[in-house]
Design an enzyme around this catalytic site. Structure first.
Site, PDB file in Angstrom:
ATOM      1  CB  SER A 178      25.295   3.394  56.596  1.00  0.00           C
ATOM      2  OG  SER A 178      26.053   3.375  55.410  1.00  0.00           O
ATOM      3  CG  ASP A 270      23.003  -3.290  52.346  1.00  0.00           C
ATOM      4  OD1 ASP A 270      23.159  -2.501  51.395  1.00  0.00           O
ATOM      5  OD2 ASP A 270      23.458  -3.076  53.487  1.00  0.00           O
ATOM      6  CG  HIS A 305      22.444   0.545  52.968  1.00  0.00           C
ATOM      7  ND1 HIS A 305      23.425  -0.204  53.574  1.00  0.00           N
ATOM      8  CD2 HIS A 305      22.727   1.849  53.256  1.00  0.00           C
ATOM      9  CE1 HIS A 305      24.263   0.603  54.211  1.00  0.00           C
ATOM     10  NE2 HIS A 305      23.867   1.857  54.030  1.00  0.00           N
TER      11      HIS A 305
END
Length: 376
Positions: A178, A270, A305
């Site tokens: 991320s 995601d 994610h």
């Protein structure tokens, strides 16, 4: 035996662990991650007569189980060392495999959860890597909120790792999830000793905070006003709120000047970051500049994610302190479990090849004395 219902159907050896959810009376937007890596996770599996739903099972009036078994999951192999790090300005924790080494070194970072998450580094060290779990905000004396990161902080982290007597000194890798992903790309672009860069569901430009490199500043990608909505369960979904980096050239990182091999691990479901879009933009930029080293994009169907090490419980949404509300991450349990396993194996092999084998005969690059016995 095949599962006929519940959180998944079919044969999935680690399905009981990977599909765990918060108990009915607990906050439903809870993410499971291990804080204390020196002790195992403990899961008690019980078998009951008939079929009980979650509320029945957690009721104080539930019948005694027919059988009980305890499942332990360890994060550190025997002999792995955990060493808290306070070196200059950097804060983190170094995990060293058993033995004298030297071992391939890796800097390991997560995202806007902040603080210090150690479980991936502990598992990397259990597979032969000297892994520095690096905090970059909201930990000990680091700032709680950051508007701008300085590449000098990350250079200091790499310097610490390369100076360690048990780390191969010709270069290190970096892993970022991320927000940690664009920081990993920044390190690859501006720190020559980064030989491998693994980006997990990240952007190809700075987000949320800019990047300072000497007198230059790469501004964060602007957010759009559209794309946000709140789902029926109260979780915030904002899949498409960041601008197209091609419209903001001042934010684009010059990754083509890197000497690293790049691996982008992408969850195709995601719902937090358009990770495949940004990964393909990064690969396209490298191609357009005639980049000669390796660049791979690996996408995993049905994964969200939070692409974690294998068999971490799938988390569709969880509370996020940046927005002070639950955020949607995406993915479906069965596909996410399978995707995590495949992505982990891919990452370990990629790191090992480009940190050890491809440099084993290079000038000044000592051969590693430790070979992991298994990737998972």
């Amino acid at each position: 035996m095949e599962s006929l219902g519940g959180h998944y159907k079919g044969i999935l050896p680690m399905g009981l662990i990977g599909s765990l959810l918060p108990a009915p009376k607990e906050y439903k937007h809870t993410r499971f991650f291990k804080r204390d890596v020196e002790n195992p996770s403990i899961v008690k599996v019980t078998v009951h007569l008939g079929h009980l739903n979650g509320w029945d099972l957690c009721s104080p009036d539930a019948d005694e189980p027919l059988a009980i078994v305890t499942h332990l999951r360890h994060y550190m192999a025997p002999g792995v060392q955990r060493i808290p790090v306070r070196y200059g300005k950097i804060r983190g924790c170094l995990f060293l495999p058993p033995g004298d080494g030297p071992f391939p070194g890796v800097v390991d970072m997560f995202g806007t959860a902040g603080g210090l998450l150690e479980y991936r580094s502990a598992q990397l060290a259990s597979r032969g890597f000297a892994s520095l779990s690096l905090a970059f905000f909201n930990y000990e004396d680091l700032p709680r909120n950051v508007r701008e990161y300085d590449i000098a902080y990350f250079e200091e982290a790499v310097e610490f790792l390369l100076k360690h007597e048990k780390v191969l000194h010709h270069g290190v890798g970096v892993i970022g999830t991320s927000k940690g992903g664009d920081l990993a790309l920044s390190m690859a672009a501006f720190i020559p000793s980064i030989l491998v860069c693994v980006v997990i569901n990240g952007h190809n430009v700075p987000v949320k905070a800019g990047l300072r490199v000497g007198d230059n500043i790469y501004p964060p990608l602007p957010y759009l006003d559209t794309g946000m909505r709140i789902l029926d369960d109260g979780a915030l979904h904002f899949f498409n709120i960041t601008s197209d980096p091609r419209q903001h050239p001042k934010s684009i990182l010059p990754i083509e000047q890197s000497q690293a091999a790049f691996l982008f691990l992408v969850g195709s479901d995601d719902r937090n970051v358009r990770s495949e879009f940004y990964a393909q933009l990064a690969r396209q930029r490298l191609h357009e500049h005639g980049y000669s080293r390796c660049c791979e994009v690996s996408s995993y169907p049905g994964t969200g994610h939070l692409l974690e090490p294998p068999y971490s419980p799938h988390c569709f949404s969880s509370f996020q302190h940046t927005f002070m509300m639950p955020i949607v991450w995406g993915g479906t349990a069965k596909h996410h479990i399978i995707g995590q396993e495949k992505a982990w194996s891919k990452m370990i092999e990629f790191l090992w090849f480009h940190l050890v084998h491809s440099n084993a005969d290079g000038e000044g690059a000592p051969k590693c004395n430790h070979v992991p016995k298994c990737h998972l």
